[in-house]
Enzyme design. Structure first.
Site, PDB file in Angstrom:
ATOM      1  CG  HIS A 264      -1.850   1.176   1.248  1.00 22.57           C
ATOM      2  ND1 HIS A 264      -2.877   1.324   0.336  1.00 22.57           N
ATOM      3  CD2 HIS A 264      -1.897   2.275   2.053  1.00 22.57           C
ATOM      4  CE1 HIS A 264      -3.523   2.449   0.582  1.00 22.57           C
ATOM      5  NE2 HIS A 264      -2.951   3.044   1.615  1.00 22.57           N
ATOM      6  CB  ALA A 265       3.508   2.522   2.157  1.00 21.24           C
TER       7      ALA A 265
END
Length: 279
Positions: A264-265
């Site tokens: 996600h990051a």
């Protein structure tokens, strides 16, 4: 302000650490505060005053420091305005109006009006990606170009990661750190400082529990500006395959990038985003 933190002392500690980061900012900057109907909004401005504007919107549980590695590059070409989203652990008001409303568009109207910006490029991530897409859909005349990283509101919002994260938290500080790694997808030694900051924040911060509204196909089809969407195939928060599929179907002119090993990051996208912004 205490409403978004588990304790007043915890909120003060997060703001103290944030202030230290702002004091050590890698490029010359100007701190701005814009009054809005949701309360004061904090913005960090960098780059030449006469350069084209670029608005930066961070993800949930974050603030302007999210753009630390990008701002030196982007601010050479743009007047960058890194906005602390309301209701998040920055220096803006703790207000959290309903997501399923036009409240965030009205808030950004006031922010841009306060900055004297009629039209801007936008780079945004996760929650900020939802805010940016919502704004571009509602206010197409005010967004010139849009780059979003793992945005909410397109692919299905996942919940399967919750059980694993809760289980890991039973193992104390190291468990919290590992759960942060699960959520973000950051698991290499070089990601250590980022994970440490995330753990510090979420030890004291109360994240939003409201699910992000999903944009309809018709709303996405209304995105006429240049769009770049980048997702991580291993994202545990949003269905990245669904995000990529819907964007390709509804916004055929968009550039869509799926990073097979990313979660996600998404870090290290400075150059690819700059190339898109300047194309």
């Amino acid at each position: 302000m205490s409403a978004i933190y588990k304790s007043a002392a915890g909120g003060e500690e997060i703001r103290r650490r944030y202030r230290e980061s702002l004091d050590a900012w890698p490029v010359p900057s100007e701190e701005l505060r814009v009054p809005t109907g949701e309360g004061e909004t904090f913005i960090l401005a960098c780059g030449p005053q006469d350069a084209p504007p670029l608005l930066l919107l961070h993800g949930s549980g974050a603030n302007t420091t999210m753009w630390w590695d990008d701002v030196a590059s982007w601010s050479r070409h743009f007047r960058t305005y890194a906005v602390d989203i309301i209701g998040e652990p920055g220096l803006s008001a703790p207000s959290r109006p309903p997501m399923a409303s036009d409240a965030y568009a009205r808030w950004l109207d006031e922010v841009l009006d306060g900055l004297g910006i009629a039209n801007t490029a936008v780079v945004a991530a996760s929650l900020g990606g939802w805010v940016a897409l919502d704004y571009a859909i509602r206010r197409p005349e005010r967004v010139s170009r849009l780059a979003v990283l793992c945005p909410g509101g397109v692919g299905r919002q996942k919940t399967g990661w919750l059980a694993k994260a809760v289980f890991l938290r039973l193992f104390g500080k190291e468990g919290v750190r590992r759960s942060a790694g699960v959520v973000t997808g950051l698991d290499t030694p070089r990601d250590g400082p980022v994970l440490d900051q995330i753990v510090l924040t979420f030890t004291q911060f109360k994240p939003r529990t409201e699910r992000l509204p999903v944009f309809s196909d018709d709303e996405l089809r209304g995105l006429a500006v240049p769009v770049q969407v980048t997702v991580g195939a291993r994202d545990v928060l949003f269905d990245s395959a669904g995000t990529a599929r819907r964007i390709r179907q509804c916004v055929p002119h968009a550039a869509v990038h799926v990073l097979p090993e990313a979660g996600h990051a998404l870090l290290g996208r400075t150059d690819s985003i700059l190339e898109f912004l300047r194309s």
